[in-house]
Design a protein around this motif. Structure first.
Motif, PDB file in Angstrom:
ATOM      1  N   ALA A  17      12.080  25.236   4.220  1.00  0.00           N
ATOM      2  CA  ALA A  17      13.069  23.743   3.412  1.00  0.00           C
ATOM      3  C   ALA A  17      14.014  23.869   4.757  1.00  0.00           C
ATOM      4  N   VAL A  18      14.745  24.931   5.314  1.00  0.00           N
ATOM      5  CA  VAL A  18      16.036  24.829   5.504  1.00  0.00           C
ATOM      6  C   VAL A  18      15.684  23.719   7.726  1.00  0.00           C
ATOM      7  N   MET A  19      14.199  24.665   7.305  1.00  0.00           N
ATOM      8  CA  MET A  19      14.332  23.866   8.868  1.00  0.00           C
ATOM      9  C   MET A  19      13.341  22.595   8.724  1.00  0.00           C
ATOM     10  N   LEU A  20      12.906  22.384   7.869  1.00  0.00           N
ATOM     11  CA  LEU A  20      12.564  20.593   7.804  1.00  0.00           C
ATOM     12  C   LEU A  20      13.578  19.864   7.789  1.00  0.00           C
ATOM     13  N   LYS A  21      15.034  19.991   6.911  1.00  0.00           N
ATOM     14  CA  LYS A  21      16.034  19.230   6.750  1.00  0.00           C
ATOM     15  C   LYS A  21      16.963  19.043   8.258  1.00  0.00           C
ATOM     16  N   ASN A  22      16.635  20.854   8.994  1.00  0.00           N
ATOM     17  CA  ASN A  22      17.196  20.477  10.299  1.00  0.00           C
ATOM     18  C   ASN A  22      16.582  19.991  11.296  1.00  0.00           C
ATOM     19  N   VAL A  23      14.864  19.502  11.501  1.00  0.00           N
ATOM     20  CA  VAL A  23      14.133  18.858  11.673  1.00  0.00           C
ATOM     21  C   VAL A  23      14.415  16.980  11.982  1.00  0.00           C
ATOM     22  N   TYR A  26       1.881  26.050  10.820  1.00  0.00           N
ATOM     23  CA  TYR A  26       2.652  24.375  10.663  1.00  0.00           C
ATOM     24  C   TYR A  26       4.725  24.771  11.004  1.00  0.00           C
ATOM     25  N   PHE A  27       5.188  25.764  10.050  1.00  0.00           N
ATOM     26  CA  PHE A  27       6.621  26.144  10.627  1.00  0.00           C
ATOM     27  C   PHE A  27       6.924  26.358  12.152  1.00  0.00           C
ATOM     28  N   VAL A  28       5.513  27.371  12.796  1.00  0.00           N
ATOM     29  CA  VAL A  28       6.073  27.498  14.346  1.00  0.00           C
ATOM     30  C   VAL A  28       5.889  26.205  15.537  1.00  0.00           C
ATOM     31  N   GLN A  29       4.907  25.670  15.025  1.00  0.00           N
ATOM     32  CA  GLN A  29       4.117  24.602  15.131  1.00  0.00           C
ATOM     33  C   GLN A  29       5.719  23.052  15.739  1.00  0.00           C
ATOM     34  N   ALA A  30       6.060  23.090  14.887  1.00  0.00           N
ATOM     35  CA  ALA A  30       7.349  21.818  14.249  1.00  0.00           C
ATOM     36  C   ALA A  30       8.715  23.043  15.539  1.00  0.00           C
ATOM     37  N   GLN A  31       8.712  24.139  15.704  1.00  0.00           N
ATOM     38  CA  GLN A  31      10.061  24.466  16.580  1.00  0.00           C
ATOM     39  C   GLN A  31       9.034  23.968  18.127  1.00  0.00           C
ATOM     40  N   ILE A  32       7.953  24.553  18.407  1.00  0.00           N
ATOM     41  CA  ILE A  32       7.178  23.690  19.641  1.00  0.00           C
ATOM     42  C   ILE A  32       7.796  22.510  20.063  1.00  0.00           C
ATOM     43  N   GLU A  33       6.826  22.084  19.134  1.00  0.00           N
ATOM     44  CA  GLU A  33       7.239  20.450  19.557  1.00  0.00           C
ATOM     45  C   GLU A  33       8.606  20.218  19.362  1.00  0.00           C
ATOM     46  N   MET A  34       9.393  20.457  18.726  1.00  0.00           N
ATOM     47  CA  MET A  34      11.471  20.315  19.178  1.00  0.00           C
ATOM     48  C   MET A  34      11.674  20.684  20.670  1.00  0.00           C
ATOM     49  N   ALA A  35      11.528  21.756  20.355  1.00  0.00           N
ATOM     50  CA  ALA A  35      11.315  22.518  22.444  1.00  0.00           C
ATOM     51  C   ALA A  35      11.191  21.878  23.190  1.00  0.00           C
ATOM     52  N   VAL A  62      12.254  29.136   1.106  1.00  0.00           N
ATOM     53  CA  VAL A  62      13.701  28.646   1.390  1.00  0.00           C
ATOM     54  C   VAL A  62      13.708  27.653   3.211  1.00  0.00           C
ATOM     55  N   GLU A  63      13.217  29.405   3.787  1.00  0.00           N
ATOM     56  CA  GLU A  63      13.098  28.795   5.968  1.00  0.00           C
ATOM     57  C   GLU A  63      11.926  27.856   5.686  1.00  0.00           C
ATOM     58  N   SER A  79      -5.585  30.526   2.359  1.00  0.00           N
ATOM     59  CA  SER A  79      -4.803  29.527   2.054  1.00  0.00           C
ATOM     60  C   SER A  79      -3.879  30.404   1.597  1.00  0.00           C
ATOM     61  N   GLN A  80      -4.047  30.875   0.365  1.00  0.00           N
ATOM     62  CA  GLN A  80      -3.021  31.491  -0.593  1.00  0.00           C
ATOM     63  C   GLN A  80      -2.059  32.848   0.129  1.00  0.00           C
ATOM     64  N   SER A  81      -3.045  33.626   1.065  1.00  0.00           N
ATOM     65  CA  SER A  81      -2.016  34.773   0.712  1.00  0.00           C
ATOM     66  C   SER A  81      -0.737  34.114   2.174  1.00  0.00           C
ATOM     67  N   ARG A  82      -0.034  35.702   2.080  1.00  0.00           N
ATOM     68  CA  ARG A  82       2.050  35.489   2.626  1.00  0.00           C
ATOM     69  C   ARG A  82       1.620  36.067   3.768  1.00  0.00           C
ATOM     70  N   PHE A  83       2.438  35.254   4.490  1.00  0.00           N
ATOM     71  CA  PHE A  83       2.682  35.738   6.026  1.00  0.00           C
ATOM     72  C   PHE A  83       4.089  35.864   6.476  1.00  0.00           C
ATOM     73  N   PHE A  84       5.178  36.287   6.099  1.00  0.00           N
ATOM     74  CA  PHE A  84       6.552  36.650   6.599  1.00  0.00           C
ATOM     75  C   PHE A  84       7.367  35.989   5.416  1.00  0.00           C
ATOM     76  N   GLY A  85       6.323  35.983   4.278  1.00  0.00           N
ATOM     77  CA  GLY A  85       6.972  35.645   3.497  1.00  0.00           C
ATOM     78  C   GLY A  85       6.638  33.982   2.570  1.00  0.00           C
ATOM     79  N   MET A  86       6.307  33.562   3.553  1.00  0.00           N
ATOM     80  CA  MET A  86       5.825  32.387   3.437  1.00  0.00           C
ATOM     81  C   MET A  86       4.184  32.223   3.192  1.00  0.00           C
ATOM     82  N   LEU A  87       3.424  30.901   2.582  1.00  0.00           N
ATOM     83  CA  LEU A  87       1.915  30.260   2.965  1.00  0.00           C
ATOM     84  C   LEU A  87       1.352  30.496   4.019  1.00  0.00           C
TER      85      LEU A  87
END
Length: 712
Positions: free
Chosen positions: A469-475, A435-444, A466-467, A421-429
């Motif tokens: 935070a921006v996604m959360l605000k847009n959603v 959850y970042f990608v799941q939110a995009q799928i649910e929106m689509a 930052v990525e 859980s503490q490792s990073r992927f594309f700059g985020m945990l």
């Protein structure tokens, strides 16, 4: 040197003495256990110098140490590698060796009570020489011979080095160095003719004859070979940790990972501080696909013994499968431990593709991101939830929403782990990215509430990214815009609703649902051209969006674009065969299209029933009408005709633009004779009075396929 693998049966003491001496004086450093691959308890990595071995357990030391071995369970021969091919220092030898680990070359014999820590003195003895620490060494007792005979004729074995395998068909054996403490309880090998390997040892002073009688129907060998639960239960009761561990190794080798896990759990309960047991448990968990738990077990093994090379290597292999390259490198490259070139090459390949995937994602090159992510999975990161989720994100950005949604079911399920859980992927945990990608799928897919929930979870896990935070605000903003637009539409304030949906589209320009909702507003306002444009946008993002296709067909009908309307309705008809509204809309569009072309239309009624025809003149008049007619020739007494008749009624409702007729050949033999009908049920399709197809006794699928073909 080789053994025949047959039970010792010579009565002469010289022959027995020679055989026993041979079993203790084989070539140096020949292991008697087959080294497994793919995360087995033997090794999580491929060993460069693995050679053919037998199925027993190892009792190897350095090149100057005598190695005991056993007969192979299959061929009865010993094989291995020569001492000169082995490194001077092995990963798990010396002070950090673990006797509890299942090993092919680098660890002490699991049959011995202790590790190679106590083997330093043994190195000064040559094979076959007598030695004893207490002045007397308990001998091996063979079935059918007296203790006195064996004591007088057989040399004592090496201390702490116990031969494994099929030593004799039945008999007793005392662990060397433990006679003082266990003089009243001997270890009895179960009777039988099979190879015992390093299997179950039963407690108690039962004689070989009694043991054979007690196990006539279920010997340990039989139970081991079948992987029976009875064998596991017997080992679980009253056995020490080493015996339980060896039983777990047997179950693991047979692929019974659940039983092996139970036994390793028992061994750990008996000896909680043994790092090797933890490592073996990790191997069993890996076999069960529970990699998150396996990581935790390996981490515990390393905590118990920070210099335990095998646990580090297994942990590196697990991290590599999870796509965590840096964690894998940290445990693969251990000072003083030989590095496996093959595993290093695999790590470098995964790292290369992962870096390319990251670069492609950064510049929104989703085709390259998809390709490199798949390559990283194929290179070895085959259990990485993040890489599979990256694939989903790339498909979503490429407007392949259906594929993106279906790919969610292929994402590996990973139990939570502190390190993971503490490792990073594309700059985020790592967990936040999921959850970042799941939110995009649910929106689509238009599930805005679920999208907000997933985005909030990503923000809680990695609030500083930052990525995220921006996604959360847009959603949140898009969800509010959609809710406001829906409220305005219900209030019939269509112009304002268009503006609300447009606001959401400015934040999420690839949201097909918002385009479709705005198209509905344009339709209500009579702006059908704009409605078609927004439907086109929605369908370019999600080609199978049924509601957008329906609204475009309706808008084209309003614009009297009958060709386009009929085309959309025909697609909808195939996707929604039982939808009467779609069927009726298609019928009216087809009629309008024929009229626009100047064709005469006689059948203006939608949803007619199957028409019965009784005379030849009536039949000719019916099939001569413009359009397509399907005639069902049947007989009331025929069972197959009775079975298919209800389906013909269904087709009549499903394809209202086609005339359906039925002729009973028993009541109208002249029609049947004129049309040359010999079998029932027979279906004939006519177009403008000309027969175009005949089907005899068709299946339902074949019949509907033909009807659908001519309805277009």
């Amino acid at each position: 040197m080789s053994h025949s693998g047959k039970p010792i049966s010579e009565p002469g003491l010289d022959a027995l003495n020679d055989r026993f001496r041979d079993s203790l004086s084989c070539e140096v450093n020949k292991p008697d256990f087959r080294e497994l691959d793919l995360g087995s308890p033997v090794s999580p990595l491929r060993i460069r110098h693995a050679g053919p071995t037998s199925s027993g357990l190892t009792a190897t030391t350095t090149t100057t140490t005598t190695t005991t071995s056993s007969s192979s369970s299959s061929s009865g021969s010993l094989s291995g590698r020569n001492g000169q091919n082995q490194p001077a220092k092995r990963p798990d030898s010396g002070p950090n060796n673990h006797s509890g680990e299942l090993s092919g070359s680098s660890e002490s014999s699991p049959t011995a009570g202790d590790s190679l820590r106590s083997s330093a003195t043994a190195r000064n003895f040559k094979p076959g020489h007598n030695r004893s620490d207490s002045g007397s060494t308990p001998p091996l007792i063979y079935s059918g011979q007296s203790h006195a005979q064996i004591q007088s004729s057989v040399n004592s074995p090496l201390l702490n080095v116990l031969p494994t395998g099929n030593i004799c068909p039945s008999g007793k054996i005392l662990k060397t160095g433990m006679a003082q403490n266990r003089s009243s309880r001997t270890d009895v090998l179960g009777s039988g003719s099979g190879n015992y390997g390093h299997g179950s040892i039963m407690r108690g002073g039962v004689s070989p004859k009694e043991s054979a009688n007690a196990n006539a129907n279920a010997s340990p060998t039989t139970m081991r070979s079948s992987g029976g639960g009875e064998y596991v239960r017997k080992v679980m009761v009253g056995a020490d940790s080493e015996e339980v561990k060896r039983a777990g190794n047997e179950q693991y080798k047979r692929g019974h990972f659940g039983e092996a896990l139970r036994l390793y759990d028992r061994a750990i309960a008996l000896s909680p501080g043994n790092a090797a047991y933890r490592s073996n448990r990790a191997a069993a968990l890996t076999g069960l696909g529970r990699l998150g738990e396996a990581v935790r077990e390996c981490e515990e093994a390393v905590r118990l013994d920070p210099n335990y090379g095998r646990a580090h290597h297994r942990l590196a292999s697990l991290f590599l499968r999870l796509g965590q390259v840096e964690n894998a490198r940290r445990h693969l490259c251990i000072p003083g431990v030989q590095l496996d070139p093959a595993e290093l090459q695999k790590l470098q390949a995964v790292e290369k593709h992962l870096n390319k995937c990251t670069d492609a994602r950064r510049i929104n090159d989703w085709k390259s991101a998809l390709r490199e992510g798949d390559a990283a999975i194929a290179a070895g990161a085959d259990f990485s939830p993040q890489l599979f989720m990256c694939r989903t994100e790339a498909l979503l950005k490429l407007h392949q929403i259906d594929d993106a949604e279906s790919s969610l079911s292929n994402i590996p399920k990973l139990e939570p782990s502190t390190t993971c859980s503490q490792s990073r992927f594309f700059g985020m945990l790592s967990e936040a990215y999921l959850y970042f990608v799941q939110a995009q799928i649910e929106m689509a897919l238009g599930r805005f509430e679920n999208a907000v929930t997933a985005a909030e979870k990503a923000g809680q896990i990695d609030a500083r990214n930052v990525e995220v935070a921006v996604m959360l605000k847009n959603v949140k903003l898009v969800s509010r815009a959609r809710a406001r637009g829906n409220d305005l539409f219900k209030s019939e304030r269509f112009t304002e609703a268009c503006s609300a949906y447009g606001e959401g589209l400015r934040l999420d320009p690839s949201n097909s649902l918002l385009y479709c909702n705005r198209a509905a507003c344009w339709f209500k306002l009579g702006l059908w051209e704009r409605s078609v444009e927004d439907c086109n946008h929605a369908l370019s993002i999600q080609p199978t969006y049924t509601k957008a296709l329906l609204r475009r067909a309706a808008s084209n009908s309003k614009l009297e674009r009958w060709v386009d309307a009929v085309r959309d309705y025909e697609v909808l008809r195939m996707e929604l065969p039982d939808d009467n509204e779609v069927a009726e809309s298609l019928f009216h569009a087809q009629v309008a299209l024929k009229k626009s072309r100047g064709e005469e239309v006689y059948n203006m009624k939608f949803g007619g029933e199957v028409e019965e025809v009784s005379g030849h003149e009536q039949f000719r008049a019916a099939i001569s009408l413009p359009g397509v007619s399907v005639v069902h020739f049947n007989a009331a007494s025929d069972l197959q005709c009775k079975q298919i008749s209800p389906f013909v009624d269904t087709l009549c409702s499903r394809y209202p633009s086609i005339n359906f007729l039925k002729v009973d050949i028993e009541e109208s033999p002249t029609v049947a004779s004129a049309e040359n009908v010999r079998f029932v049920p027979t279906f004939k399709i006519y177009k403008n009075g000309v027969r175009v197809k005949e089907i005899v006794r068709p299946s339902r699928d074949v019949l509907e396929h033909s009807v659908r073909h001519y309805s277009f």
